[in-house]
Design an enzyme around this catalytic site. Structure first.
Site, PDB file in Angstrom:
ATOM      1  N   ASP A  10       0.560   9.065  -0.674  1.00  0.00           N
ATOM      2  CA  ASP A  10       1.319   7.917  -1.156  1.00  0.00           C
ATOM      3  C   ASP A  10       1.565   6.987   0.020  1.00  0.00           C
ATOM      4  O   ASP A  10       1.385   7.368   1.181  1.00  0.00           O
ATOM      5  CB  ASP A  10       2.643   8.361  -1.783  1.00  0.00           C
ATOM      6  CG  ASP A  10       3.419   7.195  -2.391  1.00  0.00           C
ATOM      7  OD1 ASP A  10       2.781   6.282  -2.940  1.00  0.00           O
ATOM      8  OD2 ASP A  10       4.658   7.182  -2.305  1.00  0.00           O
ATOM      9  N   SER A  11       2.011   5.785  -0.298  1.00  0.00           N
ATOM     10  CA  SER A  11       2.343   4.824   0.748  1.00  0.00           C
ATOM     11  C   SER A  11       3.655   5.167   1.438  1.00  0.00           C
ATOM     12  O   SER A  11       3.929   4.696   2.540  1.00  0.00           O
ATOM     13  CB  SER A  11       2.454   3.416   0.151  1.00  0.00           C
ATOM     14  OG  SER A  11       3.492   3.380  -0.818  1.00  0.00           O
ATOM     15  N   TYR A  42       2.419  -0.616   0.615  1.00  0.00           N
ATOM     16  CA  TYR A  42       1.078  -0.955   0.154  1.00  0.00           C
ATOM     17  C   TYR A  42       1.110  -2.128  -0.827  1.00  0.00           C
ATOM     18  O   TYR A  42       0.139  -2.865  -0.960  1.00  0.00           O
ATOM     19  CB  TYR A  42       0.450   0.243  -0.577  1.00  0.00           C
ATOM     20  CG  TYR A  42      -0.159   1.307   0.310  1.00  0.00           C
ATOM     21  CD1 TYR A  42       0.009   1.319   1.695  1.00  0.00           C
ATOM     22  CD2 TYR A  42      -0.907   2.329  -0.258  1.00  0.00           C
ATOM     23  CE1 TYR A  42      -0.544   2.322   2.471  1.00  0.00           C
ATOM     24  CE2 TYR A  42      -1.469   3.331   0.513  1.00  0.00           C
ATOM     25  CZ  TYR A  42      -1.285   3.327   1.877  1.00  0.00           C
ATOM     26  OH  TYR A  42      -1.845   4.323   2.634  1.00  0.00           O
ATOM     27  N   CYS A  73       0.097   7.152  -5.942  1.00  0.00           N
ATOM     28  CA  CYS A  73       0.445   5.764  -5.638  1.00  0.00           C
ATOM     29  C   CYS A  73      -0.352   4.891  -6.588  1.00  0.00           C
ATOM     30  O   CYS A  73      -1.584   4.933  -6.590  1.00  0.00           O
ATOM     31  CB  CYS A  73       0.096   5.444  -4.184  1.00  0.00           C
ATOM     32  SG  CYS A  73       0.331   3.709  -3.717  1.00  0.00           S
ATOM     33  N   THR A  75      -0.577   1.608  -6.637  1.00  0.00           N
ATOM     34  CA  THR A  75      -1.268   0.539  -5.907  1.00  0.00           C
ATOM     35  C   THR A  75      -2.577   1.050  -5.323  1.00  0.00           C
ATOM     36  O   THR A  75      -3.625   0.401  -5.440  1.00  0.00           O
ATOM     37  CB  THR A  75      -0.368  -0.009  -4.785  1.00  0.00           C
ATOM     38  OG1 THR A  75       0.859  -0.482  -5.349  1.00  0.00           O
ATOM     39  CG2 THR A  75      -1.053  -1.143  -4.044  1.00  0.00           C
ATOM     40  N   GLU A 152      13.082   4.119  -0.746  1.00  0.00           N
ATOM     41  CA  GLU A 152      12.707   4.430   0.630  1.00  0.00           C
ATOM     42  C   GLU A 152      13.916   4.523   1.555  1.00  0.00           C
ATOM     43  O   GLU A 152      13.899   5.268   2.531  1.00  0.00           O
ATOM     44  CB  GLU A 152      11.730   3.378   1.162  1.00  0.00           C
ATOM     45  CG  GLU A 152      10.320   3.480   0.594  1.00  0.00           C
ATOM     46  CD  GLU A 152       9.550   4.679   1.133  1.00  0.00           C
ATOM     47  OE1 GLU A 152       9.691   5.008   2.316  1.00  0.00           O
ATOM     48  OE2 GLU A 152       8.809   5.299   0.337  1.00  0.00           O
ATOM     49  N   CYS A 184       5.081   3.007 -10.630  1.00  0.00           N
ATOM     50  CA  CYS A 184       5.153   3.233  -9.188  1.00  0.00           C
ATOM     51  C   CYS A 184       5.831   4.577  -9.016  1.00  0.00           C
ATOM     52  O   CYS A 184       6.850   4.844  -9.678  1.00  0.00           O
ATOM     53  CB  CYS A 184       5.948   2.123  -8.498  1.00  0.00           C
ATOM     54  SG  CYS A 184       6.257   2.439  -6.737  1.00  0.00           S
ATOM     55  N   HIS A 186       7.702   5.680  -6.914  1.00  0.00           N
ATOM     56  CA  HIS A 186       9.082   5.619  -6.439  1.00  0.00           C
ATOM     57  C   HIS A 186      10.068   5.522  -7.610  1.00  0.00           C
ATOM     58  O   HIS A 186      11.218   5.952  -7.507  1.00  0.00           O
ATOM     59  CB  HIS A 186       9.287   4.392  -5.544  1.00  0.00           C
ATOM     60  CG  HIS A 186       8.628   4.479  -4.207  1.00  0.00           C
ATOM     61  ND1 HIS A 186       7.277   4.325  -4.030  1.00  0.00           N
ATOM     62  CD2 HIS A 186       9.147   4.701  -2.967  1.00  0.00           C
ATOM     63  CE1 HIS A 186       6.986   4.448  -2.740  1.00  0.00           C
ATOM     64  NE2 HIS A 186       8.101   4.675  -2.078  1.00  0.00           N
TER      65      HIS A 186
END
Length: 265
Positions: A10-11, A42, A73, A75, A152, A184, A186
């Protein structure tokens, strides 16, 4: 039986939502996770840039002799899935196709909302996947990049999280949907705030769950599950500040067996 690990990328920390589900459904699988926080986010990068970053992680997984790779992820799935599937010697599973399929399996799905990063929404990745499966479904998309930063920075469950969710999802006040894809990895960590904003009648779809289901089906059909009795220790890497990864893992991966370390790619 195949005791080799599964690679998950993942980013940032969002991929921990996939690990959380993996630990529940496939607890005997050893996982190697790379959170590319050194290149986060990302969602504001070009697709070419994201594709190269994902390829770098794929090469790392190749050196680690993984049996499968999950792009945790959305993206990176949109930017790099087909390239990774062509270049890697192991199966690669993304988020978007499983997520779209999962949304259309819900009882009420005439109108489907999608929230994701700026890049995922700009490229209409979910809209394309949904319309391939059902050309008549109404799709309402909304980029919600600020929600990524909330996760994050460990701000889930705060008044700021609620305020940001409410602000980002106002489009659904005027264009209500029956089902919402959390596009996403997250965003599942903000599911409580999102559900509160949209109401209980809206079904939230977590593509991570659908991706893990796809991974489980592949492992079973190829007799590649790890059936060892002992629970393996997973390895979590960050290309950025490992303390941020440790904090997220401690918060969201309780009762899991893992180590955290920094990784230079």
């Amino acid at each position: 039986m195949d005791k080799r690990p599964i690679g998950i990328m993942d980013s940032g920390l969002g991929g921990l939502s996939v690990i959380r589900i993996m630990n529940q459904q496939l607890p005997h699988e050893k996982l190697i996770f790379v959170g590319d926080q050194g290149h986060f986010p990302y969602g504001t990068r070009t697709q070419q840039d994201v594709c190269q970053l994902a390829l770098n992680i794929g090469e790392f997984f190749k050196r680690q002799n993984v049996k499968m790779m999950i792009i945790a992820c959305n993206t990176a799935t949109a930017a790099a899935l087909s390239t990774l599937q062509q270049k890697m010697p192991f199966p690669v599973i993304g988020m978007i196709a499983p997520g779209a399929k999962g949304a259309l399996q819900q009882e009420h799905h005439d109108s489907v909302g999608v929230i994701g990063t700026a890049s995922t929404i700009k490229n209409h990745a979910y809209e394309k996947a949904l319309h391939q499966l059902d050309p008549d479904v109404l799709v309402v998309e909304k980029a919600a990049q600020p929600l990524v930063s909330i996760v994050e920075h460990g701000q889930t469950g705060t008044s700021l999280a609620k305020q940001t969710v409410d602000e980002q999802l106002t489009v659904f006040d005027q264009r209500p949907v029956e089902t919402l894809i959390l596009g996403c990895t997250h965003f599942p960590f903000l599911a409580a705030e999102i559900q509160q904003k949209l109401g209980k009648k809206v079904t939230l779809v977590d593509p991570a769950k659908e991706a893990v289901n796809s991974a489980e089906k592949w492992l079973i059909s190829h007799d590649a599950c790890n059936d060892a009795a002992l629970l393996p220790q997973s390895q979590l890497y960050s290309t950025g500040d490992v303390k941020v990864l440790e904090s997220g893992a401690n918060q969201w991966l309780s009762n899991s067996n893992y180590t955290c370390a920094h990784l230079e790619l």
